[in-house]
Scaffold this active site. Structure first.
Site, PDB file in Angstrom:
ATOM      1  N   GLU A  44       3.119 -27.923  24.173  1.00  0.00           N
ATOM      2  CA  GLU A  44       2.001 -26.980  24.368  1.00  0.00           C
ATOM      3  C   GLU A  44       2.291 -25.668  23.650  1.00  0.00           C
ATOM      4  O   GLU A  44       3.376 -25.104  23.791  1.00  0.00           O
ATOM      5  CB  GLU A  44       1.823 -26.716  25.870  1.00  0.00           C
ATOM      6  CG  GLU A  44       0.991 -25.496  26.205  1.00  0.00           C
ATOM      7  CD  GLU A  44       1.091 -25.077  27.668  1.00  0.00           C
ATOM      8  OE1 GLU A  44       0.722 -23.930  27.972  1.00  0.00           O
ATOM      9  OE2 GLU A  44       1.549 -25.884  28.507  1.00  0.00           O
ATOM     10  N   LYS A 133      -1.727 -28.874  37.268  1.00  0.00           N
ATOM     11  CA  LYS A 133      -0.570 -27.999  37.067  1.00  0.00           C
ATOM     12  C   LYS A 133      -0.482 -27.072  38.283  1.00  0.00           C
ATOM     13  O   LYS A 133      -1.385 -26.274  38.516  1.00  0.00           O
ATOM     14  CB  LYS A 133      -0.819 -27.234  35.771  1.00  0.00           C
ATOM     15  CG  LYS A 133       0.055 -26.078  35.474  1.00  0.00           C
ATOM     16  CD  LYS A 133      -0.341 -25.525  34.097  1.00  0.00           C
ATOM     17  CE  LYS A 133      -0.070 -24.052  33.991  1.00  0.00           C
ATOM     18  NZ  LYS A 133      -0.409 -23.525  32.665  1.00  0.00           N
TER      19      LYS A 133
END
Length: 207
Positions: A44, A133
């Site tokens: 990411e 998340k």
């Protein structure tokens, strides 16, 4: 193979997301080489990094078929398409913006929103989130995650993010964490590619 299926396969190989906040395009490929060599399959680049879409594009081209690349800190719907245009297939956010989640799901992109409560978790899943998340994990605990897991769908994947280090993953995994997002204990501005590689190997060894 769909982007979701690619993510599922990559996640099954290594359920760790490397968060490269602050990385620059000129260094990102060398760092990516080290991560992939260590076994990482999920990378990411946060949108508040320098020229993040260029970094996403370079990673997506270099590691096609070997790693799933995405952007983090995606806060607006229009950013979703920009990430996809750069070759990114993961849309990761610190929050649970249902419009961003729906836009990601509609485009067959992986949606990983940030959640802190069961209400946010269920709303995100209903909107089409691929996984969740738990952020910031420093504000939660394995006990909190275990309580969430008791009510969330059994196949819902929850990844603690924030303050995760090789020596504190065990209690989270025991509480039901499916994987982790790794920030400054893996990469921070100023670390060499070799240092990131060493950190990456320590995290993989701790799984």
């Amino acid at each position: 193979m769909s982007h979701i299926a690619e993510f599922d396969a990559a996640f099954a190989r290594c359920p760790l997301i490397a968060i490269l906040r602050g990385v620059t395009p000129d260094e990102v490929e060398d760092i990516g080489d080290e991560l992939v060599a260590a076994g990482f399959t999920l990378i990411e680049v946060p949108m508040n990094s320098p020229d993040p879409l260029e970094s996403v594009a370079r990673l997506a081209k270099r590691f096609a078929g070997r790693a799933v690349i995405g952007a983090g800190t995606v806060l607006k719907v229009e950013q979703v398409q920009a990430v996809a245009d750069a070759g990114g297939t993961m849309i990761i956010s610190p929050n649970a913006n249902l419009e961003v989640i729906r836009a990601s799901a509609a485009a067959d992109l992986v949606s990983l929103p940030g959640i802190a409560t069961p209400s946010e978790a269920f709303a995100a899943l209903d909107a089409g989130a691929t996984a969740l998340k738990l952020f910031p994990a420093e504000a939660a605990s394995p006990t909190v995650l275990k309580a969430m897991r008791a009510v969330l769908p059994k196949d819902a994947r929850v990844l603690p993010v924030g303050g995760i280090a090789p020596d504190n993953m065990g209690p989270w995994t025991a509480a039901g964490a499916a994987g982790f997002g790794l920030g400054s204990a893996l990469y921070k501005v100023g670390l060499s590619a070799g240092q990131v590689g060493a950190n990456a190997r320590a995290f993989v060894a701790a799984l």
